[in-house]
Design a protein around this motif. Sequence first.
Motif, PDB file in Angstrom:
ATOM      1  N   ILE A 223       0.811  -1.218   0.000  1.00 53.80           N
ATOM      2  CA  ILE A 223       0.000   0.000   0.000  1.00 53.80           C
ATOM      3  C   ILE A 223       0.844   1.267   0.000  1.00 53.80           C
ATOM      4  O   ILE A 223       0.558   2.222  -0.719  1.00 53.80           O
ATOM      5  N   PHE A 224       1.901   1.280   0.793  1.00 51.38           N
ATOM      6  CA  PHE A 224       2.718   2.485   0.927  1.00 51.38           C
ATOM      7  C   PHE A 224       4.022   2.415   0.140  1.00 51.38           C
ATOM      8  O   PHE A 224       4.661   3.441  -0.078  1.00 51.38           O
ATOM      9  N   GLY A 225       4.414   1.218  -0.268  1.00 53.99           N
ATOM     10  CA  GLY A 225       5.713   1.067  -0.918  1.00 53.99           C
ATOM     11  C   GLY A 225       5.685   1.377  -2.396  1.00 53.99           C
ATOM     12  O   GLY A 225       5.551   0.466  -3.233  1.00 53.99           O
ATOM     13  N   THR A 226       5.805   2.653  -2.752  1.00 54.90           N
ATOM     14  CA  THR A 226       5.804   3.034  -4.162  1.00 54.90           C
ATOM     15  C   THR A 226       7.093   2.633  -4.864  1.00 54.90           C
ATOM     16  O   THR A 226       7.162   2.676  -6.089  1.00 54.90           O
ATOM     17  N   ASP A 227       8.126   2.257  -4.108  1.00 51.15           N
ATOM     18  CA  ASP A 227       9.387   1.846  -4.723  1.00 51.15           C
ATOM     19  C   ASP A 227       9.384   0.376  -5.122  1.00 51.15           C
ATOM     20  O   ASP A 227      10.268  -0.068  -5.842  1.00 51.15           O
ATOM     21  N   THR A 228       8.407  -0.375  -4.630  1.00 52.33           N
ATOM     22  CA  THR A 228       8.339  -1.796  -4.960  1.00 52.33           C
ATOM     23  C   THR A 228       7.428  -2.016  -6.158  1.00 52.33           C
ATOM     24  O   THR A 228       6.553  -1.197  -6.464  1.00 52.33           O
ATOM     25  N   LYS A 229       7.631  -3.124  -6.829  1.00 49.20           N
ATOM     26  CA  LYS A 229       6.819  -3.447  -8.005  1.00 49.20           C
ATOM     27  C   LYS A 229       5.358  -3.635  -7.617  1.00 49.20           C
ATOM     28  O   LYS A 229       4.446  -3.125  -8.296  1.00 49.20           O
ATOM     29  N   ALA A 230       5.117  -4.369  -6.506  1.00 47.60           N
ATOM     30  CA  ALA A 230       3.746  -4.597  -6.055  1.00 47.60           C
ATOM     31  C   ALA A 230       3.083  -3.289  -5.624  1.00 47.60           C
ATOM     32  O   ALA A 230       1.911  -3.047  -5.908  1.00 47.60           O
ATOM     33  N   GLY A 231       3.849  -2.438  -4.939  1.00 51.04           N
ATOM     34  CA  GLY A 231       3.307  -1.164  -4.486  1.00 51.04           C
ATOM     35  C   GLY A 231       2.946  -0.252  -5.644  1.00 51.04           C
ATOM     36  O   GLY A 231       1.894   0.394  -5.641  1.00 51.04           O
ATOM     37  N   LYS A 232       3.807  -0.190  -6.648  1.00 46.69           N
ATOM     38  CA  LYS A 232       3.527   0.664  -7.803  1.00 46.69           C
ATOM     39  C   LYS A 232       2.323   0.133  -8.587  1.00 46.69           C
ATOM     40  O   LYS A 232       1.481   0.912  -9.050  1.00 46.69           O
ATOM     41  N   LEU A 233       2.216  -1.192  -8.721  1.00 46.63           N
ATOM     42  CA  LEU A 233       1.072  -1.783  -9.415  1.00 46.63           C
ATOM     43  C   LEU A 233      -0.218  -1.482  -8.672  1.00 46.63           C
ATOM     44  O   LEU A 233      -1.239  -1.133  -9.286  1.00 46.63           O
ATOM     45  N   PHE A 234      -0.180  -1.591  -7.341  1.00 47.69           N
ATOM     46  CA  PHE A 234      -1.370  -1.295  -6.537  1.00 47.69           C
ATOM     47  C   PHE A 234      -1.801   0.157  -6.715  1.00 47.69           C
ATOM     48  O   PHE A 234      -2.991   0.450  -6.877  1.00 47.69           O
ATOM     49  N   ASP A 235      -0.845   1.068  -6.701  1.00 46.61           N
ATOM     50  CA  ASP A 235      -1.177   2.487  -6.827  1.00 46.61           C
ATOM     51  C   ASP A 235      -1.740   2.808  -8.209  1.00 46.61           C
ATOM     52  O   ASP A 235      -2.634   3.641  -8.346  1.00 46.61           O
ATOM     53  N   ILE A 236      -1.203   2.178  -9.243  1.00 50.41           N
ATOM     54  CA  ILE A 236      -1.722   2.412 -10.598  1.00 50.41           C
ATOM     55  C   ILE A 236      -3.159   1.913 -10.705  1.00 50.41           C
ATOM     56  O   ILE A 236      -4.034   2.588 -11.270  1.00 50.41           O
ATOM     57  N   ILE A 237      -3.430   0.717 -10.149  1.00 47.14           N
ATOM     58  CA  ILE A 237      -4.794   0.193 -10.147  1.00 47.14           C
ATOM     59  C   ILE A 237      -5.708   1.108  -9.347  1.00 47.14           C
ATOM     60  O   ILE A 237      -6.853   1.379  -9.744  1.00 47.14           O
ATOM     61  N   LEU A 238      -5.192   1.618  -8.223  1.00 45.57           N
ATOM     62  CA  LEU A 238      -5.972   2.529  -7.386  1.00 45.57           C
ATOM     63  C   LEU A 238      -6.340   3.802  -8.149  1.00 45.57           C
ATOM     64  O   LEU A 238      -7.481   4.277  -8.076  1.00 45.57           O
ATOM     65  N   LEU A 239      -5.391   4.347  -8.899  1.00 41.56           N
ATOM     66  CA  LEU A 239      -5.664   5.556  -9.674  1.00 41.56           C
ATOM     67  C   LEU A 239      -6.722   5.299 -10.740  1.00 41.56           C
ATOM     68  O   LEU A 239      -7.591   6.147 -10.997  1.00 41.56           O
ATOM     69  N   ILE A 240      -6.673   4.126 -11.374  1.00 40.94           N
ATOM     70  CA  ILE A 240      -7.672   3.783 -12.395  1.00 40.94           C
ATOM     71  C   ILE A 240      -9.062   3.702 -11.764  1.00 40.94           C
ATOM     72  O   ILE A 240     -10.051   4.217 -12.316  1.00 40.94           O
ATOM     73  N   ILE A 241      -9.150   3.089 -10.580  1.00 43.97           N
ATOM     74  CA  ILE A 241     -10.441   2.974  -9.891  1.00 43.97           C
ATOM     75  C   ILE A 241     -10.942   4.347  -9.456  1.00 43.97           C
ATOM     76  O   ILE A 241     -12.139   4.647  -9.563  1.00 43.97           O
ATOM     77  N   ILE A 242     -10.047   5.202  -8.965  1.00 43.39           N
ATOM     78  CA  ILE A 242     -10.439   6.555  -8.575  1.00 43.39           C
ATOM     79  C   ILE A 242     -10.985   7.312  -9.773  1.00 43.39           C
ATOM     80  O   ILE A 242     -12.032   7.973  -9.702  1.00 43.39           O
ATOM     81  N   PHE A 243     -10.283   7.217 -10.890  1.00 43.26           N
ATOM     82  CA  PHE A 243     -10.711   7.903 -12.104  1.00 43.26           C
ATOM     83  C   PHE A 243     -12.084   7.388 -12.555  1.00 43.26           C
ATOM     84  O   PHE A 243     -12.965   8.169 -12.928  1.00 43.26           O
ATOM     85  N   ALA A 244     -12.274   6.073 -12.515  1.00 43.15           N
ATOM     86  CA  ALA A 244     -13.562   5.489 -12.913  1.00 43.15           C
ATOM     87  C   ALA A 244     -14.671   5.944 -11.974  1.00 43.15           C
ATOM     88  O   ALA A 244     -15.802   6.200 -12.408  1.00 43.15           O
ATOM     89  N   SER A 245     -14.364   6.061 -10.687  1.00 46.31           N
ATOM     90  CA  SER A 245     -15.358   6.501  -9.718  1.00 46.31           C
ATOM     91  C   SER A 245     -15.790   7.939  -9.973  1.00 46.31           C
ATOM     92  O   SER A 245     -16.978   8.269  -9.917  1.00 46.31           O
ATOM     93  N   VAL A 246     -14.824   8.805 -10.277  1.00 44.04           N
ATOM     94  CA  VAL A 246     -15.146  10.208 -10.559  1.00 44.04           C
ATOM     95  C   VAL A 246     -15.999  10.318 -11.816  1.00 44.04           C
ATOM     96  O   VAL A 246     -16.966  11.083 -11.867  1.00 44.04           O
ATOM     97  N   ILE A 247     -15.662   9.538 -12.846  1.00 37.77           N
ATOM     98  CA  ILE A 247     -16.448   9.543 -14.078  1.00 37.77           C
ATOM     99  C   ILE A 247     -17.872   9.074 -13.797  1.00 37.77           C
ATOM    100  O   ILE A 247     -18.860   9.628 -14.324  1.00 37.77           O
TER     101      ILE A 247
END
Length: 285
Positions: free
Chosen positions: A20-44
């Motif tokens: 969740i907090f580890g933006t330097d890790t592969k899993a953390g970056k993937l989670f954040d990218i998915i999170l941004l996509i969901i946030i964007f879809a929610s706003v739309i």
Amino acid sequence: MRDQNEIRLAPWREKIYTVIFGTDTKAGKLFDIILLIIIFASVIGVMLETVDSVTAVIGRELYILEWGFTIFFTLEYILRLISARKPLRYAFSFYGIIDFIAIIPTYLATFLTGGHYLLVVRALRLMRIFRIFKAAKFLKESTLIVNALKNSREKIAVFLVFVLLLVTLVGSIMYFVEGGSNPEFSSIPESIYWAIVTLTTVGYGDIHPISPLGQFLAAILMIMGYGVIAVPTGIVSAELVRSDKPPSQEITCRACGKSGHMDRAKYCDNCGTPLFDHISSQETL
């Protein structure tokens, strides 16, 4: 080496923290990218709910999706609190407050009509993109713009005062020119409003002169509008160029008389003459 003052988490909490907090890790970056996509879809989705033609067709689906997004964000927020080394510090941080505000409106909508429309604040969570893609390198450029605006604030203030005087003068003249024959110019404030709209080249068209003299003044004001737009742009651009230049030395070259050389320069960048006596003497030796 781990800091002795750093709070150690249980292994399962450490794994959640890494994702969740580890933006330097592969899993953390993937989670954040998915999170941004969901946030964007929610706003739309929230935006589409305000369109009657869309809600008439897929209104129920949008409602279900919204609750799905809210449950996801609620679980995410709880996991952040659980895995954070200092939960209270996260909860009252900028991102923590934004994360909390992003989930509250849906629950408030069960008590307040239309409360779910406040979910557009989720767009603020898209600011996490700066953390994900390491956009900190752009902070220097943003600081440069802020400093340029600060350094040019006096000039811009003088310019704005001039613009206010100009629209007041032109608006008053237009009132006396058009006021008798044109009901749209019913007062000086209305005429000043027209002058502001015309000078800024917005041109709503809700008020317009009909007399030849009024139209002539309007044409002059429209042409002046292009200059009005260019002036503040030029002021800030000049400050940006000046701020972006490396610091200079106020040393005058004895050969050509040029001053304002680059910082730490030893030779004149115009003619190549040494700027300091000791350099000249060493070369002579």
